[in-house]
Scaffold this motif. Structure first.
Motif, mmCIF file in Angstrom:
data_model
loop_
_atom_site.group_PDB
_atom_site.id
_atom_site.type_symbol
_atom_site.label_atom_id
_atom_site.label_comp_id
_atom_site.label_asym_id
_atom_site.label_seq_id
_atom_site.Cartn_x
_atom_site.Cartn_y
_atom_site.Cartn_z
ATOM 1 N N SER A 279 23.045 -11.196 67.402
ATOM 2 C CA SER A 279 22.985 -10.005 66.551
ATOM 3 C C SER A 279 23.760 -8.858 67.189
ATOM 4 O O SER A 279 24.532 -8.157 66.517
ATOM 5 N N VAL A 280 23.558 -8.670 68.485
ATOM 6 C CA VAL A 280 24.284 -7.612 69.192
ATOM 7 C C VAL A 280 25.771 -7.969 69.273
ATOM 8 O O VAL A 280 26.637 -7.112 69.074
ATOM 9 N N HIS A 281 26.075 -9.239 69.558
ATOM 10 C CA HIS A 281 27.480 -9.649 69.627
ATOM 11 C C HIS A 281 28.170 -9.381 68.291
ATOM 12 O O HIS A 281 29.294 -8.855 68.249
ATOM 13 N N GLU A 282 27.502 -9.729 67.213
ATOM 14 C CA GLU A 282 28.105 -9.507 65.896
ATOM 15 C C GLU A 282 28.221 -8.030 65.574
ATOM 16 O O GLU A 282 29.137 -7.612 64.855
ATOM 17 N N LEU B 21 25.996 -11.064 50.631
ATOM 18 C CA LEU B 21 25.481 -12.051 49.682
ATOM 19 C C LEU B 21 25.959 -13.448 50.070
ATOM 20 O O LEU B 21 25.234 -14.432 49.884
ATOM 21 N N HIS B 22 27.160 -13.545 50.615
ATOM 22 C CA HIS B 22 27.636 -14.810 51.169
ATOM 23 C C HIS B 22 26.680 -15.283 52.274
ATOM 24 O O HIS B 22 26.348 -16.465 52.364
ATOM 25 N N VAL B 23 26.258 -14.350 53.105
ATOM 26 C CA VAL B 23 25.357 -14.684 54.217
ATOM 27 C C VAL B 23 23.998 -15.125 53.695
ATOM 28 O O VAL B 23 23.413 -16.118 54.163
ATOM 29 N N VAL B 24 23.462 -14.389 52.726
ATOM 30 C CA VAL B 24 22.151 -14.728 52.168
ATOM 31 C C VAL B 24 22.154 -16.140 51.581
ATOM 32 O O VAL B 24 21.202 -16.906 51.759
ATOM 33 N N ILE B 25 23.218 -16.500 50.889
ATOM 34 C CA ILE B 25 23.312 -17.839 50.306
ATOM 35 C C ILE B 25 23.232 -18.906 51.390
ATOM 36 O O ILE B 25 22.491 -19.892 51.280
ATOM 37 N N ARG B 26 23.986 -18.742 52.450
ATOM 38 C CA ARG B 26 23.980 -19.719 53.539
ATOM 39 C C ARG B 26 22.618 -19.776 54.219
ATOM 40 O O ARG B 26 22.135 -20.857 54.575
ATOM 41 N N TYR B 27 22.034 -18.611 54.437
ATOM 42 C CA TYR B 27 20.703 -18.552 55.055
ATOM 43 C C TYR B 27 19.682 -19.308 54.216
ATOM 44 O O TYR B 27 18.904 -20.116 54.739
ATOM 45 N N GLU B 28 19.676 -19.071 52.921
ATOM 46 C CA GLU B 28 18.684 -19.730 52.069
ATOM 47 C C GLU B 28 18.871 -21.246 52.049
ATOM 48 O O GLU B 28 17.900 -22.007 52.053
ATOM 49 N N ILE C 63 32.406 -23.412 59.597
ATOM 50 C CA ILE C 63 32.351 -24.392 60.666
ATOM 51 C C ILE C 63 30.946 -24.568 61.253
ATOM 52 O O ILE C 63 30.667 -25.546 61.953
ATOM 53 N N HIS C 64 30.047 -23.652 60.972
ATOM 54 C CA HIS C 64 28.774 -23.571 61.693
ATOM 55 C C HIS C 64 27.928 -24.838 61.600
ATOM 56 O O HIS C 64 27.341 -25.283 62.596
ATOM 57 N N TYR D 185 22.018 -19.356 62.628
ATOM 58 C CA TYR D 185 23.099 -18.464 63.062
ATOM 59 C C TYR D 185 23.426 -17.410 62.006
ATOM 60 O O TYR D 185 23.631 -16.234 62.317
ATOM 61 N N PHE D 186 23.484 -17.819 60.745
ATOM 62 C CA PHE D 186 24.028 -16.947 59.701
ATOM 63 C C PHE D 186 23.321 -15.594 59.554
ATOM 64 O O PHE D 186 24.008 -14.583 59.332
ATOM 65 N N PRO D 187 21.996 -15.498 59.667
ATOM 66 C CA PRO D 187 21.387 -14.180 59.515
ATOM 67 C C PRO D 187 21.910 -13.143 60.500
ATOM 68 O O PRO D 187 21.912 -11.949 60.208
#
Length: 514
Positions: A302-305, A368-375, A417-418, A426-428
């Motif tokens: 989270s900090v790195h991002e 929203l891209h992130v939320v989709i992957r997380y779900e 790639i994840h 990772y995605f969140p």
């Protein structure tokens, strides 16, 4: 960064068990760093036929690292330090090593090696599947990763949500519930804002660059080198290469970045490079003297991002940046000579209606891209979704959340790639990092006089110094919320991000008039 006298004296007076612990941990850190170089090579330079040997090499290093971290000597040293008098820095190192030791000790070494092998074999399979638009060929690898990840989580804590256990691999200091709360705040703020923007009648200069012809890859590479130099990237400790999925990796002595090129638009590679610079400058800002210990390691993803998103969005997408850097773009690509800073700023901040690709997404729809992957990955790990259902569910969620539907799996569920690496949870951290970046940048603006003017003048050292002093130099001494509090004066929330995008995009799209 040199160690001050008090730290040197503390190290000399440290208990023998502490010295032993750091000696053993440094061996683990060096093995992991070596694995990182081999992984970088696999993604950047290794010939395609090298996978069988590389998977064995990485599996062996992962196994050795796991064995060293779970060695009886490490456990004994940790036990002896339970009641020892330690400095705050020493206590932080012990805390971090204990967390990693306890998690690793719960997992059989054979499983660690199996997971590493699966990752090495899945990477080239993902690359081929993406190139051929063939999810079915990658599905068995994804299924293996899901099964191994569930098994991994089961060993660590059989009574807990396996996805929450995996999330802690990337963000051990914030609970999944806290992360979900921040994601919910972002989603609740962004969905209506994006809808307003889509109804706005403001016509931004979205094609300021794309209407001007081709931008050859070699010219873009040179431009990316120019921006890295301008930002202060130390070439004696890094390098720029290309990769199918841009990334950064390395240590405080060698932090490398990658990018990729689209010859119709130079913004993608430019902003990607600035993003990866943010990762690299965090890694390079860690204290040299603590290399191989938790005090010389990043705080977590989270900090790195937050560092990459801060440089990409708050610097690279700012009006001030384009006032200073646009002449360099025009020098490399003369067709852009008539583009104004305002037009470049608008092009860099357009909100797309039809963008399917996360790494090319605008600052708002990105989440929203992130939320989709997380779900999706959450449901995969919890057993609520079968691997064979991923493409259809992915496409349905894109249609529901973004109003668009992928025509191919290559631009859909195969784009990242994840999952080829087996990285679930990772995605969140991408959205957490964006929220944190806004909070950190707001604090930097308060603390650094004329920060905007410095950026416009191409003077990035004041910001770099603030970030090094407030974030980088601490390594993993503080847990996430405490680090943010130390840097900004308040705990981590999404409030600063919501304020930032409301002001920025409200002005860009005249939202009050919608």
């Amino acid at each position: 960064m040199a160690t001050d006298a008090s730290e040197t004296e503390a190290a000399e007076s440290a208990p023998d068990a502490y010295r032993t612990l750091l000696k053993e941990y440094r061996r683990v850190a060096n093995l992991r760093a070596a694995s990182g170089v081999l992984s970088w090579d696999q993604q950047v330079m290794m010939p395609e036929g090298g996978t069988p040997a590389r998977s064995q090499q990485l599996s062996t290093l992962s196994g050795l690292s796991h064995e060293l971290l779970t060695d009886d000597g490490v456990g004994k040293a940790l036990a002896e330090l339970d009641s020892a008098e330690l400095t705050p820095e020493q206590s932080a190192s012990v805390r971090e090593i204990r967390r990693r030791h306890d998690r690793a000790a719960a997992v059989p070494n054979a499983l660690i090696e199996e997971m590493s092998t699966a990752s090495s074999e899945a990477l080239p399979a993902w690359e081929r599947a993406k190139a051929d638009d063939d999810f079915e060929s990658f599905a068995p690898h994804l299924e293996t990763h899901v099964e191994l990840s569930r098994e991994y989580a089961e060993h660590i804590d059989p009574g807990r949500d396996p996805y929450a256990v995996l999330f802690e691999e990337f963000e051990p200091c914030l609970s999944l519930e806290r992360a979900e709360s921040i994601l919910a705040t972002l989603k609740n703020a962004l969905v209506p804002m994006i809808e307003e923007i889509r109804h706005s009648e403001v016509d931004l200069a979205t094609d300021a660059f794309t209407s001007l012809g081709e931008y050859p890859a070699d010219g873009q590479e040179e431009l990316c080198r120019e921006v890295l130099s301008a930002l202060g990237y130390p070439w004696e400790r890094g390098r720029l290469d290309t990769a199918p999925h841009p990334f950064s990796s390395g240590t405080t002595f060698d932090a490398r970045v990658t990018t990729r090129f689209d010859e119709s638009d130079p913004l993608g590679s430019l902003l990607s490079t600035v993003h990866e610079f943010g990762h690299a400058t965090y890694t390079l800002g860690l204290p040299d003297d603590h290399y191989g210990t938790p005090l010389g390691e990043d705080r977590d993803l989270s900090v790195h991002e937050s560092q990459s998103r801060l440089w990409e969005n708050h610097v690279g997408r700012s009006r001030a940046f384009w006032e200073g850097f646009l002449p360099t773009v025009a020098e490399q690509f003369p067709q852009a000579a008539d583009v104004t800073p305002r037009e470049a700023y608008e092009a860099a901040n357009q909100v797309y209606e039809n963008n399917l690709i996360r790494v090319e997404a605008d600052e708002l729809t990105y989440h929203l891209h992130v939320v989709i992957r997380y779900e999706i990955e959450r449901d995969l790990i919890r057993g609520d979704l079968d691997v064979t259902e991923v493409p259809e569910v992915w496409n349905d969620k894109y249609e529901e959340y973004l109003g668009i539907r992928p025509d191919t799996d290559s631009e859909g569920c195969l784009q990242d790639i994840h999952w080829a690496h087996g990285n679930f949870g990772y995605f969140p951290t991408y959205s957490l990092g964006s929220a944190m970046a806004a909070q950190l940048y707001a604090a930097a603006e308060d603390d650094v006089d004329g920060l905007d003017s410095s950026v416009a003048a191409g003077e990035f050292e004041p910001l770099h110094e603030w970030l090094t002093e407030s974030v980088h130099r601490h390594g993993a001494r503080y847990e996430t919320d405490e680090l943010v509090t130390q840097a900004t004066g308040s705990g981590f929330t999404a409030d600063a991000f919501v304020d930032y995008v409301t002001e920025k995009y409200g002005a860009l799209y005249d939202l009050d008039a919608v």
